[in-house]
Design a protein around this motif. Structure first.
Motif: not given
Length: 357
Positions: A53-68
């Protein structure tokens, strides 16, 4: 890499503008490994691929950890995305909504969650759409070559591909159609694809959007049983390819085709060898005596990986022995043929004693 990025971008075309912009901003490396885009009303935008599972941060960065601060999809963006996917005519697509999916150009499929509207116990439409799952179609050239080399090294025979969801079954049979109709083994075979949900060939305005080989025909949108019978009557196929076989009507049509000398390549859902043996449709297919191998695919993040190739005679023998053993628990008899009858005769002297405690 460029082709994969095009497929990802194509799947994002109908997304609401802000969501599409965020998705297209991720790196080509992530696009290449992504299989699904999940949009939930007032929930985080989630990607799924070989990385998990991956997520996209509001600043556009991709993350494998749920971002703030993840990209959150609004209900309005869900509605706008669905409207675009339905060519701004939801009424036209009501049956698709009831069926739970929409097929997009390029072979992509969108799963839909919402609230059913009932009229006298019949679901007539769906409202309050809450989730969309875009499954990105993949064309992986040569993906099936290892299977073809192993099971068709002498001649083409009927084959079953089994695996859990997202294990690569559809990608593999698309590549098999391309290979078998396109000169594998120095032979251009007549292949018919029954593409009920438009995932294999992705036909648009009569033209397949995916490469299915030089000698393949597609029957799109028909129930598989009907499509098989139509193909047998008019297309003189050598091989028929079907995805996600399950109903008795489909299996009856397959048996009719097998008796006509046509070979079949089928897929079914099964997450393990034990689950495979419990599948009723597997028993029905193997009872035809026309299937030679079952290819079981591994579950995991990487699709199209072979777990094992199973000889159908061995598999049917194991299923029959299992059925015989279970039937002894009731009355010591079974009706599964000669081998089972021999087992019954051998069991007559000890069945009662074995099951009494």
């Amino acid at each position: 890499m460029e082709k994969v990025s095009e497929k990802f971008s194509e799947a994002c075309t109908s997304c609401a503008p802000r969501i599409r912009e965020r998705l297209l901003s991720i790196s080509d490396d992530i696009k290449k490994e992504t299989f699904e885009i999940r949009m939930r009303a007032e929930g985080a935008l989630v990607l799924y691929g070989t990385y998990g599972c991956g997520f996209i941060n509001s600043d556009g960065r991709f993350s494998l950890i749920y971002p703030k601060s993840p990209v959150v999809v609004t209900k309005q963006e869900i509605d706008a995305t669905l409207s675009r996917m339905c060519s701004f005519s939801l009424h036209t697509y009501q049956q698709n909504l009831v069926d739970g999916y929409i097929a997009l150009s390029g072979g992509h499929r969108v799963g839909i969650c919402g609230t059913a509207v009932n009229d006298k116990s019949i679901i007539t439409s769906v409202r309050e759409i809450s989730s969309l799952n875009i499954r990105i179609a993949r064309e992986v050239y040569g993906a099936s070559r290892k299977i073809l080399d192993k099971v068709f090294f002498e001649h083409v025979s009927s084959l079953i591909l089994a695996g859990p969801p997202s294990s690569g079954k559809t990608t593999l049979i698309r590549d098999m159609a391309r290979e078998l109709s396109g000169g594998f083994g120095c032979c251009y075979r007549k292949v018919v694809i029954t593409d009920e949900r438009g995932e294999i060939a992705a036909v648009k305005e009569g033209i397949p959007q995916n490469d299915i080989g030089v000698n393949s025909d597609v029957i799109c949108g028909f129930p598989k049983g009907t499509a098989i019978m139509n193909a047998l009557r008019s297309m003189s196929p050598e091989i028929i390819i079907c995805d996600e076989v399950g109903t008795k009507e489909e299996i009856d049509a397959i048996e009719y085709g097998l008796n006509s000398g046509v070979k079949f390549i089928l897929t079914i859902h099964a997450s393990s060898y034990e689950e495979l043996k419990r599948k009723r449709q597997i028993r029905m297919l193997l009872d035809t005596g026309e299937f030679k191998n079952v290819v079981l695919l591994k579950s995991g993040r990487v699709p199209g990986i072979i777990d094992k190739i199973i000889d159908c005679e061995v598999l049917l023998d194991e299923i029959c022995r299992g059925d015989t053993f279970r039937s002894f628990g009731y009355n010591g008899r079974t009706d599964y043929g000669v081998e089972a009858e021999k087992a019954n005769e051998a069991a007559d002297g000890y069945t009662a004693a074995y099951f009494c405690t």
